[in-house]
Design a protein around this motif. Structure first.
Motif, PDB file in Angstrom:
ATOM      1  N   PHE A  79       5.833   6.542  -5.095  1.00 35.29           N
ATOM      2  CA  PHE A  79       5.925   5.087  -4.942  1.00 35.29           C
ATOM      3  C   PHE A  79       5.398   4.716  -3.566  1.00 35.29           C
ATOM      4  N   ARG A  80       4.693   3.583  -3.513  1.00 40.24           N
ATOM      5  CA  ARG A  80       4.167   3.078  -2.236  1.00 40.24           C
ATOM      6  C   ARG A  80       4.231   1.562  -2.248  1.00 40.24           C
ATOM      7  N   THR A  81       4.734   0.966  -1.176  1.00 43.38           N
ATOM      8  CA  THR A  81       4.631  -0.480  -1.036  1.00 43.38           C
ATOM      9  C   THR A  81       3.210  -0.807  -0.594  1.00 43.38           C
ATOM     10  N   VAL A  82       2.773  -2.006  -0.882  1.00 41.51           N
ATOM     11  CA  VAL A  82       1.378  -2.353  -0.623  1.00 41.51           C
ATOM     12  C   VAL A  82       1.074  -2.365   0.872  1.00 41.51           C
ATOM     13  N   ASP A  83       2.083  -2.622   1.715  1.00 47.80           N
ATOM     14  CA  ASP A  83       1.868  -2.602   3.165  1.00 47.80           C
ATOM     15  C   ASP A  83       2.430  -1.340   3.814  1.00 47.80           C
ATOM     16  N   GLU A  84       2.899  -0.404   2.983  1.00 43.43           N
ATOM     17  CA  GLU A  84       3.453   0.876   3.437  1.00 43.43           C
ATOM     18  C   GLU A  84       4.638   0.697   4.387  1.00 43.43           C
TER      19      GLU A  84
END
Length: 221
Positions: free
Chosen positions: A135-140
């Motif tokens: 999983f990764r958020t778009v802004d990390e």
């Protein structure tokens, strides 16, 4: 004669009972669901390079990109809203067994909406019929409550070492994880992605982190 039949049936029963155990992969070679005991973000491996692509926009460009991918495939982080708009491309990813992961929204959204991650995870599992390993958020950005949820769900938080979309190619560094954006307001051209993929050998994220080795015992001469 009756004793032979009974013996044969017994052997067949034992074979059916223990065959799954005999063919089951060694624990050392099975896929790990969680790489870290404590909630943390993975941003680098030990050696080699891994390529990841964040996808939240586009149809034809993504279709062109998928057609150009060859093994070892990059890890595709997929936004579930994008997936809901283009089920044909989701089916293409599934048909080719491309490695996919869940791309989230900005990290602070998960502090405002505590149910957002579970909703996205349910959607991802519906679309791809599997639970993501990454999983990764778009802004990390990964707030602690989100990291704890990922840890409980046995899903790994994956950041990146290098963020690239165009221009001079990034210099190779041991264990680097490169992320490429493909969003409405920021995206790499397919030609640039091809240029990067041709510039060096890449490997899967799992190989980058695990570097699996199978030891064999030599027979003495």
């Amino acid at each position: 004669m009756l004793k032979k039949i009974i013996l044969l049936l017994t052997l067949c029963f034992l074979l059916i009972l223990y065959l799954p155990q005999l063919i089951k992969p060694s624990p050392a070679l099975t896929t790990a669901f969680r790489l870290t005991e404590n909630p943390t973000v993975i941003v680098r491996g030990s050696q080699g390079s891994a390529l990841t692509i964040n996808i939240s926009f586009g149809e034809q460009e993504v279709k062109d990109l998928l057609e150009q991918l060859t093994q070892p495939y990059p890890l595709l982080f997929v936004d579930v809203e994008w997936a809901s708009r283009f089920p044909n491309l989701v089916e293409e990813m599934k048909k080719r067994s491309l490695p996919v992961a869940l791309l989230g929204q900005e990290g602070n959204r998960y502090e405002v909406d505590r149910e957002l991650f579970e909703q996205q995870l349910d959607q991802f599992e519906t679309f791809f019929e599997t639970r993501p390993l990454w999983f990764r958020t778009v802004d990390e950005q990964f707030p602690q409550p989100l990291l704890h949820k990922l840890n409980e769900a046995e899903i790994n938080a994956l950041g990146s070492t290098v963020h690239w979309k165009e221009g001079a190619l990034p210099k190779a560094a041991a264990g680097d994880i490169i992320s490429i954006p493909h969003h409405l307001d920021e995206r790499a051209q397919v030609e640039d992605i091809e240029r990067l993929m041709a510039s060096r050998p890449f490997q899967s994220v799992e190989d980058l982190l695990f570097q699996p080795k199978i030891k064999t015992k030599k027979i003495p001469k």
